[in-house]
Design a protein around this motif. Structure first.
Motif, PDB file in Angstrom:
ATOM      1  N   VAL A  30       0.942  -1.068   0.239  1.00 47.44           N
ATOM      2  CA  VAL A  30      -0.084   0.067   0.038  1.00 47.44           C
ATOM      3  C   VAL A  30       0.878   1.259   0.109  1.00 47.44           C
ATOM      4  O   VAL A  30       1.547   1.740   1.093  1.00 47.44           O
ATOM      5  CB  VAL A  30      -0.913   0.148   1.092  1.00 47.44           C
ATOM      6  CG1 VAL A  30      -1.721   1.197   1.266  1.00 47.44           C
ATOM      7  CG2 VAL A  30      -1.817  -1.350   1.242  1.00 47.44           C
ATOM      8  N   LEU A  31       0.851   1.943  -1.229  1.00 47.57           N
ATOM      9  CA  LEU A  31       1.852   3.221  -1.225  1.00 47.57           C
ATOM     10  C   LEU A  31       0.919   4.297  -0.987  1.00 47.57           C
ATOM     11  O   LEU A  31       0.095   4.688  -2.003  1.00 47.57           O
ATOM     12  CB  LEU A  31       2.454   3.068  -2.351  1.00 47.57           C
ATOM     13  CG  LEU A  31       3.596   4.291  -2.791  1.00 47.57           C
ATOM     14  CD1 LEU A  31       4.734   4.012  -1.949  1.00 47.57           C
ATOM     15  CD2 LEU A  31       4.189   4.163  -4.164  1.00 47.57           C
ATOM     16  N   ILE A  32       1.315   5.351  -0.107  1.00 48.28           N
ATOM     17  CA  ILE A  32       0.665   6.333   0.326  1.00 48.28           C
ATOM     18  C   ILE A  32       1.384   7.718   0.259  1.00 48.28           C
ATOM     19  O   ILE A  32       2.675   7.450   0.664  1.00 48.28           O
ATOM     20  CB  ILE A  32       0.153   6.164   1.813  1.00 48.28           C
ATOM     21  CG1 ILE A  32      -0.545   4.864   2.039  1.00 48.28           C
ATOM     22  CG2 ILE A  32      -0.664   7.233   2.332  1.00 48.28           C
ATOM     23  CD1 ILE A  32      -0.886   4.674   3.532  1.00 48.28           C
ATOM     24  N   ASP A  33       0.740   8.422  -0.434  1.00 45.28           N
ATOM     25  CA  ASP A  33       1.323   9.754  -0.459  1.00 45.28           C
ATOM     26  C   ASP A  33       0.035  10.960  -0.539  1.00 45.28           C
ATOM     27  O   ASP A  33      -0.857  10.634  -0.998  1.00 45.28           O
ATOM     28  CB  ASP A  33       2.088  10.062  -1.765  1.00 45.28           C
ATOM     29  CG  ASP A  33       3.004  11.126  -1.954  1.00 45.28           C
ATOM     30  OD1 ASP A  33       4.267  10.865  -1.714  1.00 45.28           O
ATOM     31  OD2 ASP A  33       2.699  12.393  -2.063  1.00 45.28           O
ATOM     32  N   SER A  34       0.431  12.093  -0.177  1.00 42.15           N
ATOM     33  CA  SER A  34      -0.535  13.239  -0.101  1.00 42.15           C
ATOM     34  C   SER A  34      -0.870  13.772  -1.129  1.00 42.15           C
ATOM     35  O   SER A  34      -1.631  14.151  -1.851  1.00 42.15           O
ATOM     36  CB  SER A  34      -0.111  14.206   1.081  1.00 42.15           C
ATOM     37  OG  SER A  34       1.027  14.665   0.497  1.00 42.15           O
ATOM     38  N   ASP A  35      -0.014  13.575  -2.443  1.00 41.58           N
ATOM     39  CA  ASP A  35      -0.124  13.977  -3.718  1.00 41.58           C
ATOM     40  C   ASP A  35      -0.332  13.007  -4.532  1.00 41.58           C
ATOM     41  O   ASP A  35       0.131  11.935  -5.087  1.00 41.58           O
ATOM     42  CB  ASP A  35       1.446  14.582  -3.943  1.00 41.58           C
ATOM     43  CG  ASP A  35       1.146  15.629  -5.487  1.00 41.58           C
ATOM     44  OD1 ASP A  35       0.379  15.495  -5.998  1.00 41.58           O
ATOM     45  OD2 ASP A  35       2.423  16.230  -5.531  1.00 41.58           O
ATOM     46  N   ALA A  36      -1.691  13.160  -5.217  1.00 41.75           N
ATOM     47  CA  ALA A  36      -2.110  12.129  -6.197  1.00 41.75           C
ATOM     48  C   ALA A  36      -1.346  12.125  -7.560  1.00 41.75           C
ATOM     49  O   ALA A  36      -0.997  11.063  -8.124  1.00 41.75           O
ATOM     50  CB  ALA A  36      -3.672  12.298  -6.484  1.00 41.75           C
ATOM     51  N   ARG A  37      -0.801  12.978  -7.920  1.00 43.59           N
ATOM     52  CA  ARG A  37      -0.045  13.560  -9.101  1.00 43.59           C
ATOM     53  C   ARG A  37       1.338  12.782  -8.823  1.00 43.59           C
ATOM     54  O   ARG A  37       1.552  11.970  -9.911  1.00 43.59           O
ATOM     55  CB  ARG A  37       0.333  14.920  -9.351  1.00 43.59           C
ATOM     56  CG  ARG A  37       1.199  15.167 -10.643  1.00 43.59           C
ATOM     57  CD  ARG A  37       1.239  16.660 -11.073  1.00 43.59           C
ATOM     58  NE  ARG A  37       2.059  16.701 -12.120  1.00 43.59           N
ATOM     59  CZ  ARG A  37       3.483  16.848 -11.969  1.00 43.59           C
ATOM     60  NH1 ARG A  37       4.022  16.647 -10.744  1.00 43.59           N
ATOM     61  NH2 ARG A  37       4.298  17.051 -12.926  1.00 43.59           N
ATOM     62  N   GLN A  38       1.948  12.605  -7.551  1.00 42.78           N
ATOM     63  CA  GLN A  38       3.042  12.023  -7.388  1.00 42.78           C
ATOM     64  C   GLN A  38       3.053  10.621  -7.509  1.00 42.78           C
ATOM     65  O   GLN A  38       3.752   9.758  -7.811  1.00 42.78           O
ATOM     66  CB  GLN A  38       3.657  12.198  -6.034  1.00 42.78           C
ATOM     67  CG  GLN A  38       4.980  11.635  -5.610  1.00 42.78           C
ATOM     68  CD  GLN A  38       6.101  12.099  -6.439  1.00 42.78           C
ATOM     69  OE1 GLN A  38       6.305  13.252  -7.149  1.00 42.78           O
ATOM     70  NE2 GLN A  38       7.091  11.084  -6.825  1.00 42.78           N
TER      71      GLN A  38
END
Length: 282
Positions: A30-38
């Motif tokens: 599960v890869l989580i980042d606050s930036d959907a574009r990233q």
């Protein structure tokens, strides 16, 4: 134990590399980042790298096998059903502290939480958790899918069970683990940052050119990359932040960042990832 589902928080260069490595080992990530574009950029980058690594090593996981194991999301609550968490965000305590406080609230008390940091002491990161025994350092180096060893850092309160889990996860990914005690920069970056920073001072002072500094270390000592090429690969912004952290923690002026490094970072020349650093990249 064999891990089935882990979380990686932060989809930058290192975070995406960690996700790639573990997904290639057959683990759901599960890869989580606050930036959907990233996250979108990361998925494209991992697919490209997986094809390239497959050319270098036929035993490497096929691109489709990697992609199907990656589950990108901007929802931090997705941590709740994972067995291990690896945090990889920017080397900034002001950002890491609230994130780790939030992670502590979401995941179960027995779930190990690893901080993948270049220099911040793991004991400091563990202070953001109600259960400090489950916090460990895991220092992955770039490019993560190609590096054979991971530096595991034992903080003051890290339990033996947590250390064992971190080493087992590294082993499940087909890599070796070396356990060290906590210190700003640990072993690798305490030495590496001095090395690359002093090489920058030699260029800054006009002692030698960029190319000649790197060429001397490659031809005289057999290094695969010179110190300035290495700095570009790490990311000059990451090098600067690491030096600032170690300098601040140890209060030792031998870690003062070279003015040339600051100038390059201020200009946006961060190395390979930015297209320009000490060298220019396509």
């Amino acid at each position: 134990m064999a891990f089935q589902r882990i979380a990686v928080v932060g989809a930058g260069v290192i975070g995406s590399g960690v996700a790639h490595l573990l997904a290639g080992a057959g683990i759901d990530v599960v890869l989580i980042d606050s930036d959907a574009r990233q996250l979108g950029l990361m998925m494209g980058s991992v697919a490209k790298q997986a094809r390239f690594f497959r050319l270098l090593d036929k035993a490497a996981a096929p691109p489709n096998d990697v992609a199907v194991r990656l589950h990108p999301t901007t929802n931090l609550d997705a941590l709740a059903d994972t067995e291990f968490v690896i945090e990889n965000i920017t080397e900034d305590w002001a950002l890491k502290r609230p994130l780790h406080q939030r992670i502590d609230q979401i995941v179960g008390r027995d779930v190990p939480v690893a901080a993948n940091t270049s220099a911040i002491p793991i004991t400091r990161i563990a202070s953001a958790h109600s259960s400090q025994a489950r916090v460990v350092g895991m220092h992955f180096m770039n490019p993560v899918p190609l590096m054979p060893t991971v530096e595991i850092i034992r903080a003051v309160h890290t339990s033996e069970a947590c250390l064992r889990a971190a080493c087992e996860l590294v082993g499940q990914a087909g890599r070796s683990a070396i356990v060290v005690n906590d210190s700003p920069g640990f072993v690798t970056n305490r030495v590496m940052m001095l090395f690359v920073n002093e090489a920058m001072f030699l260029v800054h002072e006009g002692v030698a050119s960029i190319q000649d500094v790197d060429r001397l270390f490659k031809t005289c000592f057999g290094h695969k990359m010179g110190p300035l090429e290495t700095a570009d690969l790490i990311g000059l912004d990451t090098v600067l932040r690491s030096l600032e952290v170690i300098h601040g923690e140890l209060e030792d002026d031998k870690y003062r960042p070279c003015p040339l490094l600051k100038k390059l970072v201020y200009a946006g020349h961060t190395g390979r990832k930015g297209g320009k650093g000490f060298y220019t990249y396509d």
